[in-house]
Design an enzyme around this catalytic site. Structure first.
Site: not given
Lengths: 218, 218
Positions: B177-179
């Site tokens: 996952y990221c932003r």
DNA sequence: AAACTATTCAACATAATTATTGAATGGCAT
DNA sequence: ATGCCATTCAATAATTATGTTGAATAGTTT
């Protein structure tokens, strides 16, 4: 993240939606269309715009996906098709209401003084309607009422409300609602009802929110 | 509804919030600030803007209540203070994604081809984390990871991911996952992991959404 | 087919937004 | 205090949005 990356292009599209929300006339149109489908000249007069100008605003909002249109005879009818748009507008109102200092003043100075009591929540009204303890008053114009309203609601547009007062039972609480949380009709109706000795409150928001939350409509 | 009514003035304020969302650079800044507090020059370089320009965007967003700022030593730190703002941005992305035709092309053409599998929902990941069946990979830059991340998550910024691959167990699924839902890092990470034989998927959205939904964070 | 009507388009003037530049402010450290 | 740094302000030019006008379009009705 170099040059126009796909992500930045996406954000550019999202920004177009934001821009479309960035004009008060368009927000008025959106609120009107959240009630029911309407034609261009209908909207133009309701929002006090020229037809050409209304048409341009509508075209822009359709372009970014806030509205859809269809032809019906000689008229083109616009409407809000996607519940996500109602969510978006609601979120915008929430942020605006909470965070903009000047809005607080307007809300406090104009709306609150006409509504000392807290508004009724959808859940509370829904419960009290089941128990049959409450008169529900829809104070929107008749055409919007006809396009959909709360079950058991009585249509009483503001101008005709005074005449209809004698027909309302005095021993039951009245809850008035209209287009949305910032619709003046409900505030005015509650003030008028109280002047005449009714126990009246307003619904926290309006018909579109009621419908969007899955509660029954007629 | 005659002349500037209180309601129309409210809508004018709401429109200011809409306008503030109507610029792609500002949306990029908002996404960065949804991860963690940042200073002006920090943001300016992250968003590839001049300091003066970033300052103007920040000032505008603060004015309409999207951001707040505080001083810390020589720096002014901006952040998103109101969860309603995250809701608003999420709603904007949802409408943009669903309704703008060109967005669909970009999403289809760029993102989907890098992600044949459906993303993992928050609930699903939460469940699989309880069962200990999954390696959670946070592919954001280290500073954003340090400011808050999913429990048990391993920080592996894209540039260092390749080096870290040998340390990851091959017998467990990886979720990256990221932003947020349109952050390219997670897509790239999943592509890289699959190239190296991992079973990898991405979380449907990012850290801010996880946190906002009340799930636990470290 | 002709007349009509609702809507859209095109062209324009005005106003607002954007990004740049360079100067001004105002804490902080020496 | 003095110089230093991060941030903001002010002025500018280029771009984009807005609302008006009048003409064009396209579908309906007679």
């Amino acid at each position: 993240m170099s040059s126009p990356s796909p992500k930045f292009e996406l954000f550019t599209r999202f920004a177009e939606v934001g821009k479309a929300l960035g004009n008060s006339h368009r927000l008025v149109i959106l609120e009107l269309l959240a009630q029911r489908e309407r034609s261009v000249d209908d909207l133009a007069s309701a929002a006090r715009l020229s037809v050409a100008n209304a048409s341009q605003h509508l075209r822009l909002m359709r372009k970014v996906g806030l509205l859809v249109s269809r032809r019906n005879g000689a008229h083109i009818l616009y409407r809000v098709n996607d519940p996500a748009v109602l969510d978006l507008v609601a979120a915008l109102h929430r942020v605006g209401e909470r965070n903009v200092a000047e809005v607080r003043e307007i809300v406090g100075g104009y709306f609150r003084e006409r509504d000392a009591l807290e508004p009724v929540s959808r859940q509370e009204l829904s419960r009290r309607m089941r128990d049959g303890l409450v008169t529900v008053l829809d104070v929107r114009p008749e055409d919007e009422f006809d396009a959909g309203h709360l079950p058991q609601a009585i249509n009483a547009p503001l101008r005709e409300l005074e005449k209809q007062l004698r027909d309302l039972p005095k021993d039951r609480d009245v809850v008035a609602y209209c287009r949305g949380p910032y619709c003046v009709f409900a505030f005015e109706a509650v003030a008028l009802l109280r002047q005449h000795g009714f126990s009246a409150r307003r619904l926290e928001d309006g018909f579109p929110e009621w419908k969007a939350s899955g509660l029954p409509v007629d």
